[in-house]
Design an enzyme around this catalytic site. Structure first.
Site, PDB file in Angstrom:
ATOM      1  N   ARG A 235      -5.521  -4.640   1.094  1.00 22.42           N
ATOM      2  CA  ARG A 235      -4.942  -3.293   0.984  1.00 22.42           C
ATOM      3  C   ARG A 235      -4.310  -3.076  -0.397  1.00 22.42           C
ATOM      4  O   ARG A 235      -4.269  -1.971  -0.914  1.00 22.42           O
ATOM      5  CB  ARG A 235      -3.855  -3.128   2.057  1.00 22.42           C
ATOM      6  CG  ARG A 235      -3.301  -1.706   2.101  1.00 22.42           C
ATOM      7  CD  ARG A 235      -1.850  -1.619   1.755  1.00 22.42           C
ATOM      8  NE  ARG A 235      -1.423  -0.271   1.415  1.00 22.42           N
ATOM      9  CZ  ARG A 235      -0.956   0.625   2.265  1.00 22.42           C
ATOM     10  NH1 ARG A 235      -0.885   0.356   3.538  1.00 22.42           N
ATOM     11  NH2 ARG A 235      -0.575   1.796   1.852  1.00 22.42           N
TER      12      ARG A 235
ATOM     13  N   TYR B 294      -5.718  -1.425  -4.467  1.00 24.85           N
ATOM     14  CA  TYR B 294      -5.442  -0.129  -5.109  1.00 24.85           C
ATOM     15  C   TYR B 294      -4.138  -0.202  -5.899  1.00 24.85           C
ATOM     16  O   TYR B 294      -4.085   0.156  -7.082  1.00 24.85           O
ATOM     17  CB  TYR B 294      -5.375   0.920  -4.009  1.00 24.85           C
ATOM     18  CG  TYR B 294      -4.900   2.288  -4.397  1.00 24.85           C
ATOM     19  CD1 TYR B 294      -5.703   3.137  -5.145  1.00 24.85           C
ATOM     20  CD2 TYR B 294      -3.662   2.762  -3.966  1.00 24.85           C
ATOM     21  CE1 TYR B 294      -5.281   4.425  -5.462  1.00 24.85           C
ATOM     22  CE2 TYR B 294      -3.229   4.041  -4.271  1.00 24.85           C
ATOM     23  CZ  TYR B 294      -4.041   4.867  -5.033  1.00 24.85           C
ATOM     24  OH  TYR B 294      -3.612   6.134  -5.337  1.00 24.85           O
TER      25      TYR B 294
ATOM     26  N   ALA C 297      -4.236  -2.423  -9.035  1.00 22.40           N
ATOM     27  CA  ALA C 297      -4.999  -1.787 -10.124  1.00 22.40           C
ATOM     28  C   ALA C 297      -4.176  -0.662 -10.763  1.00 22.40           C
ATOM     29  O   ALA C 297      -4.124  -0.531 -11.986  1.00 22.40           O
ATOM     30  CB  ALA C 297      -6.322  -1.236  -9.590  1.00 22.40           C
ATOM     31  N   LYS C 298      -3.511   0.125  -9.926  1.00 21.89           N
ATOM     32  CA  LYS C 298      -2.695   1.230 -10.448  1.00 21.89           C
ATOM     33  C   LYS C 298      -1.540   0.684 -11.292  1.00 21.89           C
ATOM     34  O   LYS C 298      -1.201   1.239 -12.338  1.00 21.89           O
ATOM     35  CB  LYS C 298      -2.125   2.054  -9.291  1.00 21.89           C
ATOM     36  CG  LYS C 298      -3.145   2.979  -8.635  1.00 21.89           C
ATOM     37  CD  LYS C 298      -3.386   4.201  -9.503  1.00 21.89           C
ATOM     38  CE  LYS C 298      -3.969   5.362  -8.749  1.00 21.89           C
ATOM     39  NZ  LYS C 298      -4.367   6.463  -9.643  1.00 21.89           N
TER      40      LYS C 298
ATOM     41  N   ARG D  53      -5.864   9.999   4.556  1.00 23.23           N
ATOM     42  CA  ARG D  53      -4.437   9.690   4.695  1.00 23.23           C
ATOM     43  C   ARG D  53      -3.869  10.382   5.930  1.00 23.23           C
ATOM     44  O   ARG D  53      -4.519  11.241   6.528  1.00 23.23           O
ATOM     45  CB  ARG D  53      -3.700  10.056   3.416  1.00 23.23           C
ATOM     46  CG  ARG D  53      -3.978   9.009   2.345  1.00 23.23           C
ATOM     47  CD  ARG D  53      -3.621   9.466   0.985  1.00 23.23           C
ATOM     48  NE  ARG D  53      -4.486  10.541   0.558  1.00 23.23           N
ATOM     49  CZ  ARG D  53      -4.446  11.088  -0.656  1.00 23.23           C
ATOM     50  NH1 ARG D  53      -3.602  10.647  -1.538  1.00 23.23           N
ATOM     51  NH2 ARG D  53      -5.271  12.070  -0.994  1.00 23.23           N
TER      52      ARG D  53
ATOM     53  N   PHE E 201      -4.122  12.983  11.205  1.00 24.58           N
ATOM     54  CA  PHE E 201      -3.449  13.582  12.360  1.00 24.58           C
ATOM     55  C   PHE E 201      -3.940  15.020  12.573  1.00 24.58           C
ATOM     56  O   PHE E 201      -4.149  15.451  13.710  1.00 24.58           O
ATOM     57  CB  PHE E 201      -1.919  13.571  12.172  1.00 24.58           C
ATOM     58  CG  PHE E 201      -1.273  12.224  12.432  1.00 24.58           C
ATOM     59  CD1 PHE E 201      -2.021  11.119  12.773  1.00 24.58           C
ATOM     60  CD2 PHE E 201       0.121  12.079  12.336  1.00 24.58           C
ATOM     61  CE1 PHE E 201      -1.416   9.879  13.017  1.00 24.58           C
ATOM     62  CE2 PHE E 201       0.729  10.851  12.581  1.00 24.58           C
ATOM     63  CZ  PHE E 201      -0.037   9.750  12.907  1.00 24.58           C
TER      64      PHE E 201
ATOM     65  N   GLY F 279       2.533   1.050  15.774  1.00 20.74           N
ATOM     66  CA  GLY F 279       3.581   1.769  16.502  1.00 20.74           C
ATOM     67  C   GLY F 279       4.198   2.934  15.738  1.00 20.74           C
ATOM     68  O   GLY F 279       5.070   3.631  16.252  1.00 20.74           O
ATOM     69  N   GLY F 280       3.768   3.139  14.468  1.00 20.97           N
ATOM     70  CA  GLY F 280       4.289   4.294  13.702  1.00 20.97           C
ATOM     71  C   GLY F 280       5.707   4.102  13.221  1.00 20.97           C
ATOM     72  O   GLY F 280       6.459   5.073  13.066  1.00 20.97           O
TER      73      GLY F 280
ATOM     74  N   ARG G 180       9.353   4.050   1.834  1.00 26.71           N
ATOM     75  CA  ARG G 180       9.153   4.440   0.431  1.00 26.71           C
ATOM     76  C   ARG G 180      10.023   5.635   0.124  1.00 26.71           C
ATOM     77  O   ARG G 180       9.621   6.776   0.294  1.00 26.71           O
ATOM     78  CB  ARG G 180       7.701   4.837   0.244  1.00 26.71           C
ATOM     79  CG  ARG G 180       6.907   3.834  -0.496  1.00 26.71           C
ATOM     80  CD  ARG G 180       5.618   4.477  -0.862  1.00 26.71           C
ATOM     81  NE  ARG G 180       4.530   3.605  -0.534  1.00 26.71           N
ATOM     82  CZ  ARG G 180       3.349   4.034  -0.160  1.00 26.71           C
ATOM     83  NH1 ARG G 180       3.091   5.307  -0.027  1.00 26.71           N
ATOM     84  NH2 ARG G 180       2.409   3.173   0.078  1.00 26.71           N
TER      85      ARG G 180
HETATM   86  N1  UDP Z   1      -1.067   5.866   9.620  1.00 19.92           N
HETATM   87  C1  UDP Z   1      -1.062   6.009  11.006  1.00 19.92           C
HETATM   88  N2  UDP Z   1      -2.097   6.653  11.601  1.00 19.92           N
HETATM   89  C2  UDP Z   1      -3.140   7.192  10.900  1.00 19.92           C
HETATM   90  C3  UDP Z   1      -3.131   7.067   9.487  1.00 19.92           C
HETATM   91  C4  UDP Z   1      -2.077   6.398   8.868  1.00 19.92           C
HETATM   92  O1  UDP Z   1      -0.140   5.550  11.685  1.00 19.92           O
HETATM   93  O2  UDP Z   1      -4.031   7.782  11.512  1.00 19.92           O
HETATM   94  C5  UDP Z   1       0.077   5.204   8.947  1.00 19.92           C
HETATM   95  C6  UDP Z   1      -0.276   4.126   7.922  1.00 19.92           C
HETATM   96  O3  UDP Z   1      -0.445   2.878   8.561  1.00 19.92           O
HETATM   97  C7  UDP Z   1       0.946   4.161   7.029  1.00 19.92           C
HETATM   98  C8  UDP Z   1       1.348   5.638   7.022  1.00 19.92           C
HETATM   99  O4  UDP Z   1       0.738   6.206   8.188  1.00 19.92           O
HETATM  100  O5  UDP Z   1       2.003   3.420   7.600  1.00 19.92           O
HETATM  101  C9  UDP Z   1       0.915   6.421   5.802  1.00 19.92           C
HETATM  102  O6  UDP Z   1      -0.445   6.166   5.601  1.00 19.92           O
HETATM  103  P1  UDP Z   1      -1.347   6.939   4.540  1.00 19.92           P
HETATM  104  O7  UDP Z   1      -2.725   6.427   4.724  1.00 19.92           O
HETATM  105  O8  UDP Z   1      -1.138   8.396   4.625  1.00 19.92           O
HETATM  106  O9  UDP Z   1      -0.885   6.531   3.080  1.00 19.92           O
HETATM  107  P2  UDP Z   1       0.167   5.525   2.432  1.00 19.92           P
HETATM  108  O10 UDP Z   1       1.465   6.227   2.395  1.00 19.92           O
HETATM  109  O11 UDP Z   1       0.227   4.273   3.252  1.00 19.92           O
HETATM  110  O12 UDP Z   1      -0.391   5.303   1.092  1.00 19.92           O
END
Ligand code: UDP
Length: 357
Positions: free
Chosen positions: A154, A157, A160-161, A202, A207, A222-223, A322
């Site tokens: 993961r 990205y 590299a950035k 994303r 969603f 679990g979000g 973040r």
């Molecule tokens: N995520 C999620 N369900 C989804 C897509 C993403 O729970 O359908 C979570 C993902 O694991 C992360 C957060 O949402 O914890 C934000 O993910 P995103 O891909 O938008 O970008 P990130 O902020 O991680 O670069």
């Protein structure tokens, strides 16, 4: 540098002009200034209505092409938004993701250093790495970074950035500014899987797609992770704050010990007032979508938890919090994002529901 908004002789190069942020930037430049735009992308579907605008010239190409890079660097201001930034690709196509996010922007930086262009490079808040749930404000110039192991692809990205940021900062003679976006959201974000893109976009687009399809929202692990969602319209205002301050800065090198306001700086662009866990985001989006559709929220499927590896594949890892410090942008540019979370989500979701109806 002369950046008067009414000066018709100025042309700004926007690399990635057909993308989510690029399409909003193009619109804003055409509305708020008299400038011309040299736009580069591989895909123009978001900007169909601008293709015949007499103030625009478009080139279908990418930064892998040396001739394209050389052309872009002829312009005095170059905004580089081009990147592979679809999370599911960070694991499946790490090498391609690294080339897109390091090799290509580094070549552009070299060309801008040679030509004297001001490079506004879009990096990412992922450069802060694998932040823990209890991490505090992320400061541009003092927060240390830790990534997951190399097996956690993961981070392809983000590494590299980060390397690109270091390269840009170390490149002699380059006039640069780095932008670190914190989860920008708004109309035209990403894609709907199976309709105008493949893979997992994303979280907002994901969603939104699930809601439009009547499917359950998937909460990775679990979000529990938290993000600060930032309106793309605030992001555009930030870019204009940069233009404004650069335009009033003059061309002389700063006096010894003086910190230039815009150049040689990385800026967080985020909204710390809009922090949510992903589970909270899911709940808010369900409520807003139910309202848009005029149905009860209980009639929408309940979210389900999935593991990160199961959802994204092997090598997935996450940043748990973040939270941007925005003090630097406030101090040097007088900029602060102001769109509240409910407005951000309503703007995005209403657009998505209508666009993909
Ligand atoms: N995520 C999620 N369900 C989804 C897509 C993403 O729970 O359908 C979570 C993902 O694991 C992360 C957060 O949402 O914890 C934000 O993910 P995103 O891909 O938008 O970008 P990130 O902020 O991680 O670069």
């Amino acid at each position: 540098m002369n950046l008067r908004f009414d000066d018709r002789s100025i042309t700004v190069a926007v690399v990635g002009c057909g993308g989510f942020i690029g399409s909003h930037l193009l619109q804003a430049i055409l509305c708020r200034t008299q400038w011309r735009v040299f736009g580069v992308d591989l895909d123009f579907y978001r900007i169909q209505d601008k293709l015949n605008d007499e103030r625009c010239e478009f080139l279908c190409g990418d930064l892998a092409d040396v001739a394209v890079v050389e052309r872009i660097a002829q312009f005095p201001v170059v905004v580089n938004l081009a990147a592979i930034c679809t999370p599911s690709r960070y694991m499946a196509e790490s090498a391609t993701v690294i080339r897109s996010n390091y090799d290509h922007p580094a070549a552009l930086a070299d060309a801008c250093a040679k030509s004297g262009s001001w490079l506004v490079h879009f990096s990412t808040s992922e450069v802060y790495g694998r932040t823990a749930a209890d991490s505090g404000l992320l400061e541009e110039d003092s927060t240390p970074v830790t990534f997951g192991p190399v097996t956690a692809s993961r981070w392809s990205y983000a590494t590299a950035k980060l390397l690109t940021e270091r390269y840009i900062a170390g490149l002699s003679g380059l006039r640069w500014t780095v932008v670190r976006p914190f989860n920008f959201v708004g109309p035209y974000m990403d894609f709907m899987p199976g309709v105008d893109g493949e893979g997992i976009p994303r979280v907002l687009a994901n969603f939104s797609s699930a809601l439009v399809r009547g499917e359950a929202l998937k909460l990775v692990n679990g979000g529990k992770a938290r993000r600060c969602f930032t309106s793309v319209f605030d992001a555009i205002d930030f870019i204009f704050a940069l233009f404004q301050v650069a335009g009033s800065a003059g061309d002389e090198a700063p006096a010894l010990g003086e910190v230039p306001a815009v150049y040689s700086q990385a800026f967080n662009v985020g909204n710390p007032d809009n922090e949510l866990t992903i589970a909270e985001l899911a709940q808010k989006m369900r409520e807003i979508y139910a309202e848009i559709r005029g149905v009860g929220v209980e009639s929408l499927p309940a979210p389900v938890a999935v593991s990160g590896e199961e959802y994204y594949g092997e090598g997935y890892d996450d940043s748990l919090r973040r939270l941007p410090s925005v003090a630097k942008a406030e101090r040097l540019l007088g900029f602060r994002a102001k769109t509240p979370i409910d407005v951000c989500l309503r703007d995005s979701l209403s657009w998505f529901a209508e666009h993909y109806a």
